[in-house]
Design an enzyme around this catalytic site. Sequence first.
Site, mmCIF file in Angstrom:
data_model
loop_
_atom_site.group_PDB
_atom_site.id
_atom_site.type_symbol
_atom_site.label_atom_id
_atom_site.label_comp_id
_atom_site.label_asym_id
_atom_site.label_seq_id
_atom_site.Cartn_x
_atom_site.Cartn_y
_atom_site.Cartn_z
ATOM 1 N N ASP A 358 0.854 -1.176 0.000
ATOM 2 C CA ASP A 358 0.000 0.000 0.000
ATOM 3 C C ASP A 358 0.895 1.233 0.000
ATOM 4 O O ASP A 358 1.825 1.325 0.806
ATOM 5 C CB ASP A 358 -0.896 -0.007 1.244
ATOM 6 C CG ASP A 358 -1.716 1.265 1.378
ATOM 7 O OD1 ASP A 358 -2.591 1.477 0.530
ATOM 8 O OD2 ASP A 358 -1.478 2.031 2.336
ATOM 9 N N ASP A 360 1.175 5.094 0.728
ATOM 10 C CA ASP A 360 0.520 6.186 1.444
ATOM 11 C C ASP A 360 1.406 7.431 1.344
ATOM 12 O O ASP A 360 2.047 7.851 2.303
ATOM 13 C CB ASP A 360 0.297 5.789 2.906
ATOM 14 C CG ASP A 360 -0.582 6.770 3.653
ATOM 15 O OD1 ASP A 360 -0.882 7.845 3.092
ATOM 16 O OD2 ASP A 360 -0.959 6.483 4.806
ATOM 17 N N GLU A 362 1.766 11.178 1.209
ATOM 18 C CA GLU A 362 1.010 12.361 1.603
ATOM 19 C C GLU A 362 1.852 13.622 1.398
ATOM 20 O O GLU A 362 2.600 13.989 2.301
ATOM 21 C CB GLU A 362 0.570 12.232 3.058
ATOM 22 C CG GLU A 362 -0.291 10.995 3.309
ATOM 23 C CD GLU A 362 -0.766 10.863 4.750
ATOM 24 O OE1 GLU A 362 -0.746 11.855 5.507
ATOM 25 O OE2 GLU A 362 -1.153 9.754 5.134
ATOM 26 N N TYR A 431 -11.678 11.628 6.098
ATOM 27 C CA TYR A 431 -11.697 12.088 7.485
ATOM 28 C C TYR A 431 -10.640 13.182 7.605
ATOM 29 O O TYR A 431 -9.958 13.490 6.625
ATOM 30 C CB TYR A 431 -11.432 10.939 8.469
ATOM 31 C CG TYR A 431 -10.343 9.978 8.051
ATOM 32 C CD1 TYR A 431 -8.998 10.293 8.217
ATOM 33 C CD2 TYR A 431 -10.646 8.750 7.473
ATOM 34 C CE1 TYR A 431 -7.991 9.422 7.836
ATOM 35 C CE2 TYR A 431 -9.646 7.866 7.083
ATOM 36 C CZ TYR A 431 -8.319 8.208 7.263
ATOM 37 O OH TYR A 431 -7.321 7.343 6.871
#
Length: 594
Positions: A358, A360, A362, A431
Amino acid sequence: MKLRPHLLALGTLLACAQAQAYNCTGVSPWAAATAYTGGAVVQLNNQAYQAKWWTQNQSPATNAGAWDVWKSLGACDNVNPPPPPPPPTDTTPPTIPNGLAAGQIGTDRLTLSWNAASDSGSGVAGYELLRNGAVVASPTQTSVVDTGLQADTVYSYSVRAKDRAGNTSTASPALKVKTLASGGGGGGNVAAPIVLGYFAQWGIYGRNYLVKNIDTSGSAQHLTHINYAFGNVRNNRCEVGITQAVNENTGVGGDAFADYTKSFSAAQSVDGVGDRWDQPLRGNWNQLKKLKAKYPKLKVLISLGGWTYSRGFSEASRPENRQAFVKSCIDAYIKGDLPRVEDAGGPGALAGVFDGIDIDWEYPNACGLACGKAEDRENFNGLLAEFRRQLDAVRPGLLLSIAAPAGVDKIRAIDPDKFHPYLDFINVMTYDFHGAWEPTTNFHAPLYGSTADPSTGDVKLYHTDAALQAFLNKGVPAKKLNLGIGFYGRGWTNVPNINQGLYQSGVAAPATYEKGIEDYKVLKTLGWPSFVDPQSRAQWIFNGSTFWSFDTPVQITEKMGYAKAKGLGGAFFWEFSGDDAQGSLIKAMGNGLK
């Protein structure tokens, strides 16, 4: 020199008159139900407007101010519109595309890609994919996902180029591909709804949340996937085995002790058997291996990056670095070759624990803890393509996913239409839309927007529905999208007792680990008055001075209904330790997706 006042006024009037004319030939009328992306032009009441960013159901007539979504282009003027350009007349066919290859292969779909054809006299306008001799897709890009296939079946593919004049090349040599038998993995084919949770490496310390708790809380039976957070990206490599504490200023950090050298006792272990001091795999990773043995359908992925470790992606994804970087990740996490640390690790020590990777990051081409570069946009696409290529070369069925931003401004900075074919699914982080870094209380994870929200610009679209719609508008299949749930709340204190604290001033509320953020398992025990916004469907609690926004099982059940109605692949959450000991939130997700 200075203009005389009356001449200056005349010049201003002429300039304004010129600015107010806009040729509306071919411009479609604005429609409330249509989703528009930035740059789209519409007409309404004989006026032309241009969208500044993604919008839907926001009338240009009332949303065309300096800070609104629409920009006025002036009154429509269709007098003597310019004639359309003549069609291309070149009859030279484009060159034949080459390099046709299959990437992800599933039971009912597969991904095909090829090299771009060279420009001919009229320029390459797109391609035609032929399956068993018939055209089944006409993409403009050099890849396509072919769906609706039969499991365990051989198909013959070829591709040809077409130009703007309508000429087509000869078809490329045929490629025969066999889909997987029923039950096979990969290629974005996930039959059951996804319920994925992040396990935080550091949660075994102060939070005292062990892999064993996934089982004892009753959560495991509702899960399909676990993402282990996080692997570090540093010096253009997947860095494993660093034991020093995380330093956010340098990006150095890691925890080999938690990952694979800590010896868990029998009482702490998933299967009731304690670790030996000299076994090559101990720690969290060995416990995940035991959990998978108990729940054979469970898949586990290593998640690379996260907020702190993402700063290395921009350099590692560059064309000259990405192949070696991806290889280092696959060697460590898929082939399982770990550095030797405290009598643990070694070649193949981790093999079989992780079923995929995965990413991620950012954020590509945007700012997280560090800011990226414009080149990140294309390099992100190339990085995911390289991960897909190398994973498929190891064995079919290995998973590749990403944690994707939910802010429409950050989604605008990437190309989901180009990279989704390489991915099995996309976890959209719906979120952290608002938090105590802002001076005004607002909702942490609203499902929809609210007309009462004082936010402006892109921030007005900080809600779950807008985020997912932005990906759908880019052509991402709904089944590849997972809705995100936070197992924590965002809070403010020193809030005026007005409007139950909503949209009021405040500062970060005191909390267990970090001001302004608190676990659901703590917030559920407060017993304060609770409220639900009828438009956004968000819940909050307020005691007269402190405001917390968070999801309960009720909100999660509603969001799971939304996910089913939208045809999404499922949902995911951050992270296990925020739930209560009974796994109430995870169970609400699992039951809500049935």
